[in-house]
Write an enzyme that holds these catalytic residues in place. Structure first.
Site, PDB file in Angstrom:
ATOM      1  N   HIS A 161      34.266  23.407 -19.552  1.00 47.67           N
ATOM      2  CA  HIS A 161      32.881  23.542 -19.077  1.00 47.67           C
ATOM      3  C   HIS A 161      32.205  22.191 -18.873  1.00 47.67           C
ATOM      4  O   HIS A 161      30.983  22.082 -18.998  1.00 47.67           O
ATOM      5  CB  HIS A 161      32.034  24.386 -20.051  1.00 47.67           C
ATOM      6  CG  HIS A 161      32.697  25.648 -20.492  1.00 47.67           C
ATOM      7  ND1 HIS A 161      32.542  26.845 -19.844  1.00 47.67           N
ATOM      8  CD2 HIS A 161      33.562  25.880 -21.511  1.00 47.67           C
ATOM      9  CE1 HIS A 161      33.264  27.778 -20.449  1.00 47.67           C
ATOM     10  NE2 HIS A 161      33.896  27.227 -21.468  1.00 47.67           N
ATOM     11  N   SER A 282      26.803  -0.597  -0.434  1.00 51.74           N
ATOM     12  CA  SER A 282      25.735   0.060   0.302  1.00 51.74           C
ATOM     13  C   SER A 282      25.149  -0.945   1.278  1.00 51.74           C
ATOM     14  O   SER A 282      25.066  -2.138   0.981  1.00 51.74           O
ATOM     15  CB  SER A 282      24.663   0.537  -0.673  1.00 51.74           C
ATOM     16  OG  SER A 282      23.427   0.679  -0.003  1.00 51.74           O
ATOM     17  N   LYS A 288      25.133  -1.499  -5.407  1.00 55.34           N
ATOM     18  CA  LYS A 288      26.014  -0.329  -5.360  1.00 55.34           C
ATOM     19  C   LYS A 288      27.493  -0.680  -5.168  1.00 55.34           C
ATOM     20  O   LYS A 288      27.848  -1.593  -4.446  1.00 55.34           O
ATOM     21  CB  LYS A 288      25.593   0.598  -4.209  1.00 55.34           C
ATOM     22  CG  LYS A 288      24.285   1.315  -4.437  1.00 55.34           C
ATOM     23  CD  LYS A 288      24.365   2.349  -5.550  1.00 55.34           C
ATOM     24  CE  LYS A 288      25.154   3.539  -5.114  1.00 55.34           C
ATOM     25  NZ  LYS A 288      24.386   4.589  -4.503  1.00 55.34           N
ATOM     26  N   GLU A 295      35.768  10.190  -2.626  1.00 57.10           N
ATOM     27  CA  GLU A 295      34.836  11.146  -2.013  1.00 57.10           C
ATOM     28  C   GLU A 295      35.410  11.711  -0.719  1.00 57.10           C
ATOM     29  O   GLU A 295      35.316  12.909  -0.446  1.00 57.10           O
ATOM     30  CB  GLU A 295      33.492  10.471  -1.714  1.00 57.10           C
ATOM     31  CG  GLU A 295      32.642  10.274  -2.952  1.00 57.10           C
ATOM     32  CD  GLU A 295      31.398   9.443  -2.647  1.00 57.10           C
ATOM     33  OE1 GLU A 295      30.313   9.878  -2.999  1.00 57.10           O
ATOM     34  OE2 GLU A 295      31.514   8.353  -2.043  1.00 57.10           O
TER      35      GLU A 295
END
Ligand code: ARG
Length: 461
Positions: A161, A282, A288, A295
């Site tokens: 979980h 970024s 970043k 992804e």
């Protein structure tokens, strides 16, 4: 400028040439080009068979084989002259053969239809691609094993979980993906057995009146089996569906791995550091470092699932036997092949450069009541029924929460307030390492179990 109008193979039956919009709409050349060398390979075997069966003379066969060989060279050099009027790769190659040989080139298509020919090409192509994807899976598995060996003693929290549950070895976690890929390879292997069936000789749909020898062609092209029913042969795309399904499962596994890499690279987890070469910055936020590679691995899973559904939908409701709808099998197939190979390649390249922050992993496995099950199982060893033990440890946890304490910090006197069965030997058990090593059940996370599995993998079991 005068448009070059190429005479179609079926021009005999037609009074008018195709409308340019129809040519553009129906053409598959832009994507089935990639089958070109398999088309030649299939034609060579077909031609040999026609000669053996005396359907073509030896001289005709030799001319055709020479013609095919020179076309193959043009294809390999990239000098093959494709025309917009070539409807597909099969017509393009046949047209070129006629240009080179004259009318004798028109004998190659004897006892063959594009309906069985296209299947031969796709089966030859897919057989190679399956082997290539299996090899890529193996390379990724090798990287997982290398990392598992390097982290043979690193503990981390195991989750259910997405809540910390029990300590596990990082090696055990990594090898979970090894097992998934092992099943993926087996699924591809089974699929490959159904790909490996010769379709040629089914003709357009019903076979041929000419005395062909399908089993001879099968031997030449190393197909262990010959298809049994000509109608089924030209209508069947099950083997493509199976491949797309196997790849959908494979992509799902890789996506789950990617998701963990994304999570673990976040400041919230900070379990890993992604290599600079595999991360992106970024354009706006200077601080970043983004996990774009995992992804995209996750994101590309969508198209792999979509390709499976696209083909299933094309097939649904098609009457026997061949229908032009079936041409729509190729783009989903090619896209899945390219996507899955790309994803496997980039993950395999990235994984060895991921830094695992072993201090953070171990820290996350301490405290947080991750050893509560271990305490309950301690009481079971002392003879207490598990349900009762579960309740007692539940009470200990609640008390600790009220007192702002960790299980590892309790003194023996404190433990004994909850049960007289607690003795000094409990305290030594309350480390993540001890907890891991006590899980010696087959397939558990104990070091001995993980080492056993690593040995078996090394021996190819
Ligand atoms: N390009 C076609 C395909 O991919 C080849 C078979 C064409 N057959 C036909 N009867 N038009 O399915």
């Amino acid at each position: 400028m005068r448009r070059h109008v190429q005479r179609k193979a079926w021009a005999g039956r037609f009074a008018d040439a195709s409308h340019p919009a129809v040519e553009a709409f129906t053409s598959s050349l832009a994507f089935d080009k990639r089958l070109a060398l398999y088309d030649i390979q299939g034609s060579v075997a077909h031609c040999r068979m026609l000669v053996k069966q005396k359907i073509l003379t030896r001289a005709e066969g030799e001319k055709i084989l020479k013609g095919l060989d020179s076309i193959k060279q043009e294809l390999q050099r990239g000098t093959f002259p494709f025309l917009p009027s070539d409807e597909d790769i099969h017509m393009a190659i046949e047209r070129r053969l006629m240009e080179k040989l004259g009318p004798v080139g028109g004998k190659l298509h004897t006892a063959r239809s594009r309906n069985d020919q296209v299947l031969l090409d796709v089966r030859l192509y897919l057989r190679d691609e399956i082997a290539a994807i299996q090899r890529l899976c193996q390379s990724l598995q090798r990287q997982l094993v290398r990392l598992a060996k390097r982290h043979a003693g690193t503990v981390m929290p195991g989750y259910t979980h997405l809540q910390r549950a029990q300590p596990v070895l990082l090696a055990h976690h990594l090898l979970a993906y090894y097992e998934m890929l092992e099943r993926d390879r087996a699924r591809l292997q089974q699929c490959s057995e159904r790909v490996n069936v010769l379709p040629l000789g089914a003709g357009a749909l019903a076979g041929t009146t000419l005395p062909i020898d399908r089993h001879y062609v099968a031997r030449l092209l190393r197909f262990p089996r010959v298809s049994e029913n000509s109608l089924d042969t030209v209508a069947d795309r099950d083997f493509v569906v199976e491949f797309l399904a196997a790849c959908a499962i494979l992509a799902m596994h890789l996506s789950r791995l990617a998701e963990e890499l994304v999570l673990w690279a976040s400041s919230e987890f900070a379990f890993i550091e992604l290599p600079d070469a595999f991360a992106t910055g970024s354009s706006m936020m200077p601080q970043k470092k983004n996990p774009d590679v995992p992804e995209l691995v996750r994101g590309k899973t969508g198209r792999v699932y979509g390709n499976l559904f696209a083909l299933l939908t094309v097939l649904k409701g098609l009457p026997l036997s061949y229908n032009r709808d079936l041409q729509e099998d190729k783009e989903p197939l090619f896209d899945t092949v390219d996507t899955v190979k790309g994803v496997l390649g980039v993950l395999t390249a990235m994984l060895p450069h991921v830094t695992f922050r072993t201090d953070r992993l171990r820290e996350a496995a301490r405290g947080g009541f991750l050893l509560a099950t271990d305490v309950a199982e301690y009481l079971v060893e002392k003879g207490m029924p598990f349900r009762r033990a579960h309740e007692i440890v539940g009470k200990v946890v609640r008390w600790c929460l009220e007192e702002d304490k960790q299980l590892e910090e309790l003194s023996l006197a404190e433990w004994r307030r909850f049960s007289p069965l607690f003795e000094a030997d409990l305290l030594g058990r309350l480390t993540p390492e001890a907890a891991v090593d006590r899980r010696r059940s087959y397939g558990g996370t104990a070091r001995v179990q993980v080492q056993r599995r690593l040995r078996a993998i090394g021996e190819g079991k």
